[in-house]
Scaffold this active site. Sequence first.
Site, PDB file in Angstrom:
ATOM      1  CB  VAL A  76      -0.926   0.036   1.232  1.00  0.00           C
ATOM      2  CG1 VAL A  76      -1.798   1.291   1.206  1.00  0.00           C
ATOM      3  CG2 VAL A  76      -1.793  -1.208   1.289  1.00  0.00           C
ATOM      4  N   GLY A  77       0.608   2.158  -0.912  1.00  0.00           N
ATOM      5  CA  GLY A  77       1.323   3.419  -0.966  1.00  0.00           C
ATOM      6  C   GLY A  77       0.363   4.574  -0.770  1.00  0.00           C
ATOM      7  CB  ALA A  83      -1.274   2.930  -6.305  1.00  0.00           C
ATOM      8  CE  LYS A 123       1.488   1.941  -8.434  1.00  0.00           C
ATOM      9  NZ  LYS A 123       2.847   2.465  -8.740  1.00  0.00           N
ATOM     10  CG  ASP A 137      10.607   5.585  -4.038  1.00  0.00           C
ATOM     11  OD1 ASP A 137      11.414   5.774  -3.097  1.00  0.00           O
ATOM     12  OD2 ASP A 137       9.444   5.179  -3.854  1.00  0.00           O
TER      13      ASP A 137
END
Length: 339
Positions: free
Chosen positions: A109-110, A113, A130, A227
Amino acid sequence: VRSEVIEWANQLRRFGNEAAHARDRVPLRQRMEDSEVRDALELLRRVTQWYYGTFLDGAPIPAAIAASIAFLDSRDVVAGRMTDDQRFGHDRQLFLLHGKYQLERVEGVGSTAVVYKAFDTLLERERALKVQTLELKQSEKALENMRKEAKLLSDTTHPRLVPVSSVDRLPDGRIFFEMPFLVGGSVASRLASAPATGLEPKTAFTWATDLMDALAFLHDKQLVHRDVKPENLLVDETGRAQLADFGLARTLDGNDFIRTQTVAGTFRYLAPEVQRGGRVGPPADVFSAALVICQLLGGAIDSNERGEDLPPSVREVVSGMSRQNPTERQTAREALAHM
């Protein structure tokens, strides 16, 4: 009976549209009591299940019903009342309405998304999906960011990058894209279960090389990942690593941001110039990769001790990748040549 169900769903859809247009009006929120919403949602779900089992035999659920489910559930999300399990149940139901995927569990989990492990019921294979988070589904900017990320991934093919197989929409309008499900999990999870000395050297060197191969390719294509971290390195069935999650990626000309933040990336792995709010270019990816390589080989990533406990040949590469001045760092292609 079928026509009555469709008419009832259309009425509920009209109510949902009216409420959506006026959701910022306090009097409307006051009129919509929580218990009434919950009762309506439960009734809608029961009717949907009955309708699906009685009439459809695999055909799509009417858009009116799907839109109504999405609207009623989204009220709980916006109000912060939906638990993680309820969110999973909500998306699982929408994917069943979509007609192809059965969600199995949450993989990650971000902020924008969520990634699910899913089963493709048509091709009978495991996939990763996603999906834009429910909280952002009304945001046109968030939708556009997901479109850009999907296009970037679909146009960028390399054995060490996780590919996008397809891009689609849920009945509530959110974009999602399908990727292979990599059975080996993330490098971060492997590191968490590894001894203090790090991973087995051969495995660590292989993954380090895979990472630099992916970054060299991206930088040759004028792309910056932004990232790089162990959580975004995934292990496939052959034991090789693939770089994933382009939610922060951008082109070098700066005109194609996928997601804009004040500081891009995960702070622990940020290059010094990024921490200071400076330009994010390929050297920033290389710096982050140096820290990941230190971790793979059981070394310290603190600036005072970085690379000191690594083999001399690796220490030299890591040193060249992690210099404070970005103009003095090795490129990803140069680092790859020395590994």
